[in-house]
Design an enzyme around this catalytic site. Structure first.
Site, PDB file in Angstrom:
ATOM      1  N   PHE A 130       1.189   4.972   0.765  1.00 33.01           N
ATOM      2  CA  PHE A 130       0.356   6.088   1.853  1.00 33.01           C
ATOM      3  C   PHE A 130       0.860   7.437   1.262  1.00 33.01           C
ATOM      4  O   PHE A 130       2.039   7.509   0.863  1.00 33.01           O
ATOM      5  CB  PHE A 130       0.706   5.754   3.304  1.00 33.01           C
ATOM      6  CG  PHE A 130      -0.114   4.754   3.663  1.00 33.01           C
ATOM      7  CD1 PHE A 130      -1.260   4.897   4.479  1.00 33.01           C
ATOM      8  CD2 PHE A 130       0.305   3.444   3.483  1.00 33.01           C
ATOM      9  CE1 PHE A 130      -1.583   3.615   5.140  1.00 33.01           C
ATOM     10  CE2 PHE A 130       0.018   2.263   4.049  1.00 33.01           C
ATOM     11  CZ  PHE A 130      -1.152   2.631   4.878  1.00 33.01           C
ATOM     12  N   THR A 154       0.798  -1.097   0.098  1.00 37.32           N
ATOM     13  CA  THR A 154       0.071  -0.025  -0.039  1.00 37.32           C
ATOM     14  C   THR A 154       0.856   1.448  -0.070  1.00 37.32           C
ATOM     15  O   THR A 154       1.943   1.356   0.675  1.00 37.32           O
ATOM     16  CB  THR A 154      -0.834  -0.061   1.170  1.00 37.32           C
ATOM     17  OG1 THR A 154      -1.787  -1.191   1.062  1.00 37.32           O
ATOM     18  CG2 THR A 154      -1.859   1.268   1.193  1.00 37.32           C
TER      19      THR A 154
END
Ligand code: PEP
Ligand code: MN
Length: 566
Positions: free
Chosen positions: A177, A175
């Site tokens: 961010f 992921t």
């Protein structure tokens, strides 16, 4: 120093917190928030310094709400961090998986574990606001049949057992961010990325033309995403990431062209590319010196510090040009003979001026005018240099003579008529001798600077610019002395700027007032013509100061310099 506060979505032990620890280490305080909106609101209200938001995941793609918030919030992106995410099934007690009846987690986590969840028969899948929040709930409810999908960190924090791990559909689940803050990232890192959002013109090929701009500039795109334009059905916002920083000229030019190809364009931020390394305690260490190699060598943007040129010679005090003091160069227009030169040099020496001018190769408008004494003139200049302990400057007019003239003088002079003699400039660039380059009589300041660039480009960095008047419709003066050139040049270039009020006006009575004006305008010095007997001068007698005027000139300029410095 106060510890920076970071708003994260989710409780302690969330993946956002893991990402934050990866980015900042333990040097910040994480403030948990229930939603992405609350994260943004917390930064906007100054409750926290930064907000951390997931933007995209390698399994499920973009996190749409973050994209929408980026546009609405006006908070610039100041960083990114990428974490590898591995999900675990957490329960209060170790036991068989099929005893679990309810599984709680954040929808994004649930959608990364579809294969595992399909096999959870007789089990209710319940989306919750957060992975760590789900772990907290399991811990509090004391029901052995409920479980949460969350991180192993959450298992530790909430004292839960890991009953299954690596639940994600594919390994290497990552992921990305982003970090938002109220003030943009001021530093420019070597590997930077920029995020923008735009809407295209409503025309065929509109998106193609936008992308073509990047192709034309050779800029690498790293992400393209579209989101619905909420108030204009069936139109889209395009979010694009590319390599480069908005403080780079190339990127600025690309953005300017992009504005022409878009209806709306917003730069969301330039920030360091995540390299997998935690940000250092002192991030300055990673700071990249901006790449200025595309800027002209003469420019202050390229080199901030003013260029200082020091003339040195054994047994003589050095002379510093461009170091803040006002330097005077004085002497006859041409070297006419020993007596003329020595008498004038004597006057110069007694006045305290350290640099003697005198032309040996004279670029005269008429071929029938006195052309200078050539090398004989240089020999006389050299004698004057030794006898009176002066530095000397003389003009070179031909590339073939550069070596010869350079052997005699301390400063080479390039005259107005030769400002764009590029062969001459190229040759001079190969020498280390300081050069006084005069502005061409119809040259713009840009052309003037580009001529200096020819010299600098070859490695000779010791160039002095000299404003010497330009051609206008005015006939009372020989030229129109453009003193506005002084502050303009001083702003654009780090090179020293001189003024020649003798050629600039053609009139000896104007030499003092124009020199004063040059000093007041910020010039580094003046070059003026002086003759022990101007009426008998073989060139430029009208503009040459006689000994008395010269004395007065020196006294007045010294007084003004004193006044200006107090
Ligand atoms: C000179 O300084 O002697 C001279 C010829 O000046 P310019 O090149 O400015 O005309
Ligand atoms: Mn002259």
């Amino acid at each position: 120093m106060e510890i920076p506060k970071v708003a994260i979505q989710g409780e302690e032990g969330s993946y956002s917190e893991e990402a934050g620890i990866l980015y900042w280490g333990k040097s910040v305080e994480f403030i948990p928030k229930k939603s992405f909106e609350e994260v943004v609101g917390s930064v906007q209200s100054n409750e926290t310094n930064y907000g951390l938001l997931p933007l995209e995941n390698t399994l499920i793609g973009s996190i749409a709400p973050t994209y929408d918030l980026l546009l609405e919030s006006n908070l610039p992106i100041t960083g990114e961090v990428i974490t590898t995410i591995s999900h675990c099934l957490l329960a209060r007690k170790k036991g068989p998986i099929d005893s679990i009846r309810r599984v709680y987690s954040h929808p994004a986590a649930l959608s990364q574990c579809t294969i595992f969840l399909q096999n959870m028969k007789n089990c209710e899948i319940i989306p919750n606001y957060d992975t760590a929040g789900s772990a907290m709930k399991v811990s509090r409810e004391k029901d052995p049949t409920i479980a949460a999908i969350a991180s192993s960190l959450a298992a530790q924090i909430y004292n839960l057992e890991i009953i299954a791990e690596k639940l994600e559909d594919y390994p290497n689940n990552q992921t990305r961010f982003i970090i938002v803050s109220k003030s943009p990232e001021g530093r420019h890192y070597k590997h930077s990325k920029t995020s923008i959002v735009f809407t295209t013109l409503h025309q065929p090929g509109a998106l193609y033309r936008v992308l073509k701009v990047f192709n034309d500039y050779g800029i690498n795109l790293t992400k393209l995403e579209s989101r619905p334009h909420k108030t204009e059905p069936w139109r889209s916002y395009f979010y694009l990431d590319f390599e480069g920083h908005t403080s780079e000229k190339l990127i600025q030019e690309c953005m300017e062209e992009l504005r022409e190809q878009t209806n709306f364009l917003k730069i969301l931020g330039s920030y360091p590319v995540w390299t997998g390394k935690r940000r250092l305690e002192s991030p300055e260490e990673e700071v990249y010196e901006e790449d200025r190699s595309h800027l002209p060598l003469y420019s202050r943007e390229r080199k901030k510090e003013s260029t200082i040129i020091t003339l040195k010679r054994d047994g003589m005090e050095p002379v510093v040009i461009g170091g803040g003091e006002f330097t005077i160069i004085a002497g006859p227009c041409s070297v006419e003979g020993r007596k003329q030169l020595f008498k004038t040099a004597n006057i110069i020496k007694r006045s305290g001026v350290k640099i003697l001018r005198g032309g040996a190769f004279k670029p005269r408008t008429s071929p029938y005018s006195f052309q200078g004494l050539g090398e004989d003139g240089l020999r006389l200049m050299r004698e004057a240099r030794e006898n009176y302990s002066l530095y000397i400057i003389s003009e070179v007019v031909s590339p073939a003579d550069v070596q010869l003239v350079a052997e005699y003088v301390d400063i080479l002079q390039v005259g107005a008529r030769n400002m764009q003699n590029f062969t001459l400039l190229n040759e001079i660039g190969k020498y280390e001798k300081p050069v006084l380059l005069k502005r061409g009589m119809s040259a713009t300041l840009k052309e003037f600077l580009l001529s200096a660039e020819y010299i600098l480009k070859h490695g000779n960095s010791r160039v002095i610019l000299c404003e010497r008047g330009i051609r206008t419709f005015e006939t009372i003066t020989r030229n129109t002395l453009d003193l506005s050139a002084v502050p303009l040049l001083k702003e654009d270039t780090h090179l020293p700027v001189f003024v020649d009020p003798s050629h600039g006006t053609g009139s000896r009575k104007l030499v003092l007032p124009m020199s004063k004006a040059a000093m007041a305008a910020g010039a580094d010095g003046v070059i003026v013509e002086v003759h022990f007997q101007p009426d008998s001068a073989l060139s430029d007698g009208n503009q040459s100061l006689d000994p008395d005027m010269y004395q007065h000139f020196i006294t007045e300029l010294k007084a003004l310099e004193q006044k200006l410095s107090t």
